[in-house]
Design a protein around this motif. Sequence first.
Motif, PDB file in Angstrom:
ATOM      1  N   ASP A   5     -38.040 -24.316  12.801  1.00 17.42           N
ATOM      2  CA  ASP A   5     -37.391 -25.154  11.715  1.00 17.42           C
ATOM      3  C   ASP A   5     -36.324 -26.036  11.947  1.00 17.42           C
ATOM      4  O   ASP A   5     -35.625 -26.803  10.798  1.00 17.42           O
ATOM      5  N   GLY A   6     -35.863 -26.267  13.374  1.00 13.14           N
ATOM      6  CA  GLY A   6     -34.711 -27.202  13.720  1.00 13.14           C
ATOM      7  C   GLY A   6     -33.463 -26.527  13.593  1.00 13.14           C
ATOM      8  O   GLY A   6     -32.439 -27.345  13.853  1.00 13.14           O
ATOM      9  N   LEU A   7     -33.358 -25.111  13.205  1.00 15.20           N
ATOM     10  CA  LEU A   7     -31.960 -24.388  13.259  1.00 15.20           C
ATOM     11  C   LEU A   7     -31.543 -24.360  14.771  1.00 15.20           C
ATOM     12  O   LEU A   7     -32.124 -23.757  15.403  1.00 15.20           O
ATOM     13  N   VAL A   8     -30.237 -24.492  14.908  1.00 13.15           N
ATOM     14  CA  VAL A   8     -29.912 -24.283  16.465  1.00 13.15           C
ATOM     15  C   VAL A   8     -28.668 -23.152  16.295  1.00 13.15           C
ATOM     16  O   VAL A   8     -27.643 -23.464  15.540  1.00 13.15           O
ATOM     17  N   TYR A   9     -29.008 -21.916  16.990  1.00 23.86           N
ATOM     18  CA  TYR A   9     -27.962 -20.898  17.000  1.00 23.86           C
ATOM     19  C   TYR A   9     -27.413 -20.816  18.195  1.00 23.86           C
ATOM     20  O   TYR A   9     -27.882 -20.944  19.328  1.00 23.86           O
ATOM     21  N   VAL A  10     -25.988 -20.775  18.124  1.00 21.04           N
ATOM     22  CA  VAL A  10     -25.186 -20.780  19.263  1.00 21.04           C
ATOM     23  C   VAL A  10     -24.312 -19.519  19.331  1.00 21.04           C
ATOM     24  O   VAL A  10     -23.819 -19.314  18.359  1.00 21.04           O
ATOM     25  N   VAL A  11     -24.280 -18.677  20.495  1.00 19.05           N
ATOM     26  CA  VAL A  11     -23.378 -17.761  20.699  1.00 19.05           C
ATOM     27  C   VAL A  11     -21.955 -18.172  21.271  1.00 19.05           C
ATOM     28  O   VAL A  11     -21.932 -18.785  22.216  1.00 19.05           O
ATOM     29  N   ASP A  12     -21.020 -18.069  20.398  1.00 21.82           N
ATOM     30  CA  ASP A  12     -19.597 -18.153  21.002  1.00 21.82           C
ATOM     31  C   ASP A  12     -18.988 -16.954  21.322  1.00 21.82           C
ATOM     32  O   ASP A  12     -18.383 -16.211  20.414  1.00 21.82           O
ATOM     33  N   SER A  13     -18.998 -16.916  22.636  1.00 24.19           N
ATOM     34  CA  SER A  13     -18.426 -15.615  23.267  1.00 24.19           C
ATOM     35  C   SER A  13     -17.178 -15.005  22.920  1.00 24.19           C
ATOM     36  O   SER A  13     -16.879 -14.024  22.469  1.00 24.19           O
ATOM     37  N   LEU A  14     -16.007 -15.923  22.983  1.00 23.71           N
ATOM     38  CA  LEU A  14     -14.931 -15.640  22.861  1.00 23.71           C
ATOM     39  C   LEU A  14     -14.460 -15.630  21.215  1.00 23.71           C
ATOM     40  O   LEU A  14     -13.507 -15.152  21.066  1.00 23.71           O
ATOM     41  N   ALA A  15     -15.240 -16.439  20.628  1.00 24.08           N
ATOM     42  CA  ALA A  15     -14.792 -16.511  19.093  1.00 24.08           C
ATOM     43  C   ALA A  15     -15.684 -15.219  18.571  1.00 24.08           C
ATOM     44  O   ALA A  15     -15.464 -14.797  17.107  1.00 24.08           O
ATOM     45  N   ASN A  16     -16.519 -14.458  19.250  1.00 26.65           N
ATOM     46  CA  ASN A  16     -17.099 -13.357  18.806  1.00 26.65           C
ATOM     47  C   ASN A  16     -17.861 -13.762  17.444  1.00 26.65           C
ATOM     48  O   ASN A  16     -17.998 -12.965  16.476  1.00 26.65           O
ATOM     49  N   GLN A  17     -18.710 -14.838  17.640  1.00 27.40           N
ATOM     50  CA  GLN A  17     -19.479 -15.312  16.431  1.00 27.40           C
ATOM     51  C   GLN A  17     -20.762 -15.745  16.742  1.00 27.40           C
ATOM     52  O   GLN A  17     -20.789 -16.186  18.075  1.00 27.40           O
ATOM     53  N   VAL A  18     -21.674 -15.904  15.954  1.00 26.94           N
ATOM     54  CA  VAL A  18     -22.873 -16.792  16.200  1.00 26.94           C
ATOM     55  C   VAL A  18     -22.739 -17.888  14.968  1.00 26.94           C
ATOM     56  O   VAL A  18     -22.358 -17.630  13.854  1.00 26.94           O
ATOM     57  N   LYS A  19     -23.102 -19.105  15.776  1.00 29.85           N
ATOM     58  CA  LYS A  19     -22.896 -20.234  14.595  1.00 29.85           C
ATOM     59  C   LYS A  19     -24.319 -20.812  14.490  1.00 29.85           C
ATOM     60  O   LYS A  19     -25.080 -20.981  15.612  1.00 29.85           O
ATOM     61  N   VAL A  20     -24.616 -21.279  13.098  1.00 28.51           N
ATOM     62  CA  VAL A  20     -25.840 -21.725  12.921  1.00 28.51           C
ATOM     63  C   VAL A  20     -25.732 -23.447  12.651  1.00 28.51           C
ATOM     64  O   VAL A  20     -24.915 -23.478  11.539  1.00 28.51           O
ATOM     65  N   TYR A  21     -26.710 -24.235  13.153  1.00 29.71           N
ATOM     66  CA  TYR A  21     -26.438 -25.673  12.868  1.00 29.71           C
ATOM     67  C   TYR A  21     -27.947 -26.298  12.299  1.00 29.71           C
ATOM     68  O   TYR A  21     -28.903 -25.806  12.887  1.00 29.71           O
ATOM     69  N   GLY A  22     -27.769 -27.061  11.368  1.00 30.92           N
ATOM     70  CA  GLY A  22     -29.029 -27.714  10.870  1.00 30.92           C
ATOM     71  C   GLY A  22     -29.285 -28.888  11.473  1.00 30.92           C
ATOM     72  O   GLY A  22     -28.640 -29.246  12.735  1.00 30.92           O
ATOM     73  N   PRO A  23     -30.623 -29.567  11.264  1.00 31.01           N
ATOM     74  CA  PRO A  23     -30.942 -30.706  11.875  1.00 31.01           C
ATOM     75  C   PRO A  23     -30.218 -31.959  11.897  1.00 31.01           C
ATOM     76  O   PRO A  23     -30.445 -32.801  12.787  1.00 31.01           O
ATOM     77  N   ASP A  24     -29.204 -31.850  11.058  1.00 36.65           N
ATOM     78  CA  ASP A  24     -28.180 -32.964  11.077  1.00 36.65           C
ATOM     79  C   ASP A  24     -27.020 -32.575  11.971  1.00 36.65           C
ATOM     80  O   ASP A  24     -25.963 -33.354  11.954  1.00 36.65           O
ATOM     81  N   ASN A  25     -26.931 -31.485  12.839  1.00 34.83           N
ATOM     82  CA  ASN A  25     -26.084 -31.272  13.778  1.00 34.83           C
ATOM     83  C   ASN A  25     -24.822 -30.644  12.977  1.00 34.83           C
ATOM     84  O   ASN A  25     -23.824 -30.436  13.773  1.00 34.83           O
TER      85      ASN A  25
ATOM     86  N   LEU B 218     -22.672 -27.713  10.802  1.00 31.86           N
ATOM     87  CA  LEU B 218     -22.578 -26.271  10.698  1.00 31.86           C
ATOM     88  C   LEU B 218     -23.341 -25.824   9.436  1.00 31.86           C
ATOM     89  O   LEU B 218     -22.719 -26.334   8.311  1.00 31.86           O
ATOM     90  N   VAL B 219     -24.122 -24.699   9.276  1.00 29.97           N
ATOM     91  CA  VAL B 219     -24.986 -24.131   8.243  1.00 29.97           C
ATOM     92  C   VAL B 219     -24.074 -22.981   7.855  1.00 29.97           C
ATOM     93  O   VAL B 219     -23.937 -22.623   6.544  1.00 29.97           O
ATOM     94  N   ARG B 220     -24.017 -22.188   8.795  1.00 31.03           N
ATOM     95  CA  ARG B 220     -23.417 -20.941   8.474  1.00 31.03           C
ATOM     96  C   ARG B 220     -22.898 -20.260   9.676  1.00 31.03           C
ATOM     97  O   ARG B 220     -23.370 -20.684  10.745  1.00 31.03           O
ATOM     98  N   GLN B 221     -22.183 -19.149   9.680  1.00 31.77           N
ATOM     99  CA  GLN B 221     -21.817 -18.377  10.863  1.00 31.77           C
ATOM    100  C   GLN B 221     -21.673 -17.080  10.406  1.00 31.77           C
ATOM    101  O   GLN B 221     -21.511 -16.634   9.451  1.00 31.77           O
ATOM    102  N   PHE B 222     -21.583 -16.221  11.392  1.00 30.75           N
ATOM    103  CA  PHE B 222     -21.346 -14.609  11.092  1.00 30.75           C
ATOM    104  C   PHE B 222     -21.045 -13.871  12.341  1.00 30.75           C
ATOM    105  O   PHE B 222     -21.036 -14.265  13.402  1.00 30.75           O
ATOM    106  N   GLY B 223     -20.295 -12.796  12.023  1.00 31.15           N
ATOM    107  CA  GLY B 223     -19.650 -12.081  13.240  1.00 31.15           C
ATOM    108  C   GLY B 223     -18.085 -12.206  12.854  1.00 31.15           C
ATOM    109  O   GLY B 223     -17.423 -13.181  12.842  1.00 31.15           O
TER     110      GLY B 223
END
Length: 452
Positions: free
Chosen positions: A139-159, A161-166
Amino acid sequence: MTGRFILRRRWALSTALAFLSGLGLAAQATLPTATPLRSYDKGFREPVRLATDSAGRLYVADPRLGTLTIRDEAGKFLTIRRGLDRPLGVAVDASGRIFVCEAGKGRVSIFTPGWVPSGYLGQGDGEFQLPNHLQITPDGLVYVVDSLANQVKVYGPDNQLVRQFGTPGIQVGQLNFPTGLAVAPTGEIFVSDQGNERVQVFDANGAYLRKFGGPIGMIGSNTTFGRIQGMLADAQGRLFLADSYRGVVVVVNAATGAILGNLGSFGSDPGQLSGPASLVVDRNHRLFVAAPGNTRVEIYGLDAYTDPHILSADLTVKPTQWVREDPDHQRFSALATRPRGPQARRSGELPEIQRRHLVSVLIKVPGVDPSTIQGGSLTANGLPATRIPGAFLGDFDRDGRVEYQAWFDQDRLLATLPDGSAFLVLSGRLTDGRAFESIADVTVVNPTGSVQ
């Protein structure tokens, strides 16, 4: 009946359905048969992250070289993208756009299929502390693991940020240097929580669901998983984990976390792994494993698979160090003691005046008669071989095997290479139509005589 009760009942029903669905996947999950096929062992210094696209091309990120290399599904070397700042995670979306984690700049860069820069995720530089791994869902969502921030960030088709968790920590739902991520067909998100020695599972909104593994015993040693890096989840309810510490790919039941078995084994022999860091499965049902400890990408066929591939050749290149500028024509003075005249021609050598700007490449294709190599098909970095008089078949390196000798214009090759460590990519065909290819290491010295 209150609205709150209705909501709770609906939540319980959806949870039960999800649980039953998980049980169905659990029943399907079995250890696949893995057949070692071959490895790509040239053109890298530290292959750590992989991706494939809809055309079957394989992308390999090498942070030490700052490159991304691309091969077609048969293994033919297509191109190399240089100048990336410590590239790690890489992924290709449905439209062919290429997303690359550049750890050195804390960003995820986006390129068109033709490698034209096309922006970044979020604000670009500094959006991430350490973008390590990413996945793009249908569906075009981009999930990125940010190791030092201890987070997962999710981006939409417009590039954006949609949400983040962790958040940092050791409690459930918290992360300690996450390194890999897999979004399953069910929508569940699996994260390798490396510092906490476990795999955590979240729903599509980032809410914690369950975990596998974790520290065990008084000293906190983990007897379930080692240091998990890359991950992938398939439609059969299986989760594949690259265990960089034990040197294996662990396959678990994605619903229960039960270990189904291991693929590969630790070591440096063919089919073995050292420090596996990333996993992808292509459209031919082949598993590719980046093994930076062995400086190669290992390839396995899973269950029923197809295996399009070209032959691999062995190359000996002379000289291996090339000088970009040499006005005094002294760069090959060390060759002056070699035979000249008729004796030189019989041995496959050339007079000094002819050899001065030529590169010799000895070609051996294992199991192939070298006389079946089509000389007119040979190219190095896309440039055709130079036609010269003299022998082209013989045991020139005196190893007891006959090889094919080809010559290439060094000055033209230099125009295709950067200074410092570089790769010569040689391709050709046999008289039966089969293709072969190989890559050799060379060093390019800059005009001052130093290596950059």
